[in-house]
Write a protein that holds these residues in place. Sequence first.
Motif, mmCIF file in Angstrom:
data_model
loop_
_atom_site.group_PDB
_atom_site.id
_atom_site.type_symbol
_atom_site.label_atom_id
_atom_site.label_comp_id
_atom_site.label_asym_id
_atom_site.label_seq_id
_atom_site.Cartn_x
_atom_site.Cartn_y
_atom_site.Cartn_z
ATOM 1 N N ARG A 31 -7.415 -4.034 -6.240
ATOM 2 C CA ARG A 31 -6.934 -3.911 -4.857
ATOM 3 C C ARG A 31 -5.942 -5.016 -4.519
ATOM 4 O O ARG A 31 -6.123 -6.161 -4.922
ATOM 5 N N THR A 85 -3.061 -1.844 -7.773
ATOM 6 C CA THR A 85 -2.638 -1.021 -8.913
ATOM 7 C C THR A 85 -3.842 -0.691 -9.796
ATOM 8 O O THR A 85 -4.956 -1.169 -9.538
ATOM 9 N N ARG A 86 -3.596 0.131 -10.785
ATOM 10 C CA ARG A 86 -4.652 0.459 -11.747
ATOM 11 C C ARG A 86 -4.265 -0.147 -13.093
ATOM 12 O O ARG A 86 -3.130 0.007 -13.541
ATOM 13 N N PHE A 89 -9.404 3.065 -16.849
ATOM 14 C CA PHE A 89 -8.573 2.403 -15.839
ATOM 15 C C PHE A 89 -9.468 1.848 -14.726
ATOM 16 O O PHE A 89 -10.416 2.520 -14.297
ATOM 17 N N THR A 90 -9.176 0.644 -14.312
ATOM 18 C CA THR A 90 -9.886 0.091 -13.154
ATOM 19 C C THR A 90 -8.866 -0.228 -12.055
ATOM 20 O O THR A 90 -7.716 -0.544 -12.350
ATOM 21 N N THR A 91 -9.336 -0.142 -10.839
ATOM 22 C CA THR A 91 -8.442 -0.363 -9.705
ATOM 23 C C THR A 91 -8.503 -1.820 -9.272
ATOM 24 O O THR A 91 -9.599 -2.372 -9.088
ATOM 25 N N ILE A 141 -4.258 4.556 -4.408
ATOM 26 C CA ILE A 141 -3.931 3.892 -5.678
ATOM 27 C C ILE A 141 -4.349 4.860 -6.778
ATOM 28 O O ILE A 141 -5.549 5.143 -6.940
ATOM 29 N N GLY A 142 -3.373 5.375 -7.483
ATOM 30 C CA GLY A 142 -3.680 6.384 -8.484
ATOM 31 C C GLY A 142 -4.246 7.619 -7.816
ATOM 32 O O GLY A 142 -3.732 8.078 -6.793
ATOM 33 N N SER A 153 3.184 -2.048 -5.433
ATOM 34 C CA SER A 153 1.864 -2.298 -6.032
ATOM 35 C C SER A 153 1.403 -3.739 -5.811
ATOM 36 O O SER A 153 0.204 -4.024 -5.872
ATOM 37 N N GLN A 195 -7.097 7.867 -6.290
ATOM 38 C CA GLN A 195 -8.106 7.572 -5.264
ATOM 39 C C GLN A 195 -7.479 7.022 -3.987
ATOM 40 O O GLN A 195 -6.536 6.245 -4.041
#
Lengths: 310, 308
Positions: free
Chosen positions: A95, A81-82, A91-93, A130-131, A76, A133
């Motif tokens: 990068r 990560t999220r 949750f936000t990503t 990531i997650g 990660s 997406q």
Amino acid sequence: MNTNGSGPAIVTRALERTIVGQEGVIEGLLLGLLCSGHVLLEGPPGLAKTLACRSLADALHGEFKRIQFTPDLLPSDIVGTRIFDQRESAFTTVRGPIFANVVLADEINRAPAKVQSALLEAMQERQVTIGPQTHPLPDPFIVMATMNPLDSEGTYALPVAQMDRFLLKVDVGYPSRTEELAILERFAIADAPVIAPVATLDQVREWRAQAHNVHIDDALKRYIVELVVITREAQHPAIDYGASPRATLAIANLARAKALLEQRDYAVPDDARSVAMLALRHRIGFNFRVSADGGASRVLEQLIAKVPAP
Amino acid sequence: MAFIGRAGSADLRSVTHPVLRTFTSIVLVALVATLFITTARGQSLQRLTITQLTLASDTTTPHLEVPFHLIVTAHVRERISELDNLDLPILAELELLGDEHTLVPQGGGTTYRETITVVAHHSGAITIAPVTLDAIDARDGKAKRYSSNSLTVHVAGLSAVAVTVDAWQGIRAFFAGLVKVVLLLVGIGAVIFVIAALIRRRPPPAPLVTLAPAIPVVRDPKAALREALATLRREPTRAGAMRARSIVRRMVGASDAETLADVLRRPLAADPSLRDLLRALERAGFTHDADLGVAVAAAIAQLEHMTR
């Protein structure tokens, strides 16, 4: 064919203004860029590997990120990560540093296999998940990984299959006396100058299309195949296993890019032979007797020289 | 192992099953114990009294591209089944063809002999680093690194080849070579003398036929260029370009199997016009079909310029 000085050679010239010597590194980076391939740089510290990668990104007006690989790095930390945003209750990503045009993976063999494979998977797929997406990586996207051959304690050697994912490997050597004197004069007082952009990312995509269209004659294709097959069929006592067909594709693509750098729209046998070492060296299993410095390269040079050019 | 063989062949037929099981258990325990001892030995240095460690070559006259052998000999006072921690030098300047070793009980100890088959691809002096052996000296119980002599091989292309382990051997090899050369010259002189004497006795033979003039070995470069031009004019195709390329390459002493960079490195290809011609022919040989006509025309123009 672009021969009026606005081709990829302008990037070479820009890099040569900042980096003293190291023509092999500069050419390797350009070849990787033109072939959409990734580059493995092996050499001791302090030989301008990082500067070369950063300068390439600057010259292309691209984004540059550097990841220092360490034993405690997590996948990660590279891909992202999220995280949970308490204000938004969602949750936000976030990068990771892999979202850049030029990514320098410094000392890639210092991180464990899980992290290495996360990077190499992203290199191959050109996207990361990531997650739930999946995110495409920027284009152009080129990874330059470095390895230090002198300090192997506490490292995780890259498996053969992962080495094969690098289009080419450049052995970075020490500069000559004259070059070292020039380095002293150029960088003793001031830091390395920042390169002004000389090309755009759109131009890079255009050059790639041109490289893809470089003509390779049938006789030259047969020569490329022979360059790879000899590593498998020579029964050389120093070689445990030869190069895979991926090496054949790599030599063909690199020969096209080399021809484009030389401002030609057709490849000649010299193009294939000059890039063969870059494409084959890390794809051949040499036994322990010649794996030490120099021996393997000499064996490979002898094999390449044995193949008659068309 | 010999004990197992004897038991199996004679005694086991008469023993009962419990005895057989007990016997098998003993053998298994012995095997496992042997395995443990071997592993433990592999992880530590051997306790040895080393009396000899040498590196030699089997011939004083190795030739270019002819395999020869490097021989590592070690003698220890102990009876051993294997010799661990023996480091052979990296033979970067020689090609390794084979490697085998034997351990022979000899003189109250064991002699280890490793024969490495190698071949040299270039002439000149090649120095092979010493062989090293790490062991605990049985005499004082201290870990030591033993080193053999180094070996310098002088590989010569066709004639004089000298292998010197030390300065005296080098001088001996030099004088031996000198004697051979003198003997060879004396032999050649004697043969010439005998042939000359026989010719003097015979009447000269009358010529029966008139021979055609011999073809000169060194070709006229202009003639070669004219031939290439004629070839390309007659056949302005890729095949014709390759034939013309072949003619011009022969003119500078190069073959078709060399790349252009190799050809341009040849001293006979130093002329700028000739270099341009070689590049033009390379283009005609490998360019794409749409450019072929232009490339052939450029090569013809260059040939015309050079044959004027």
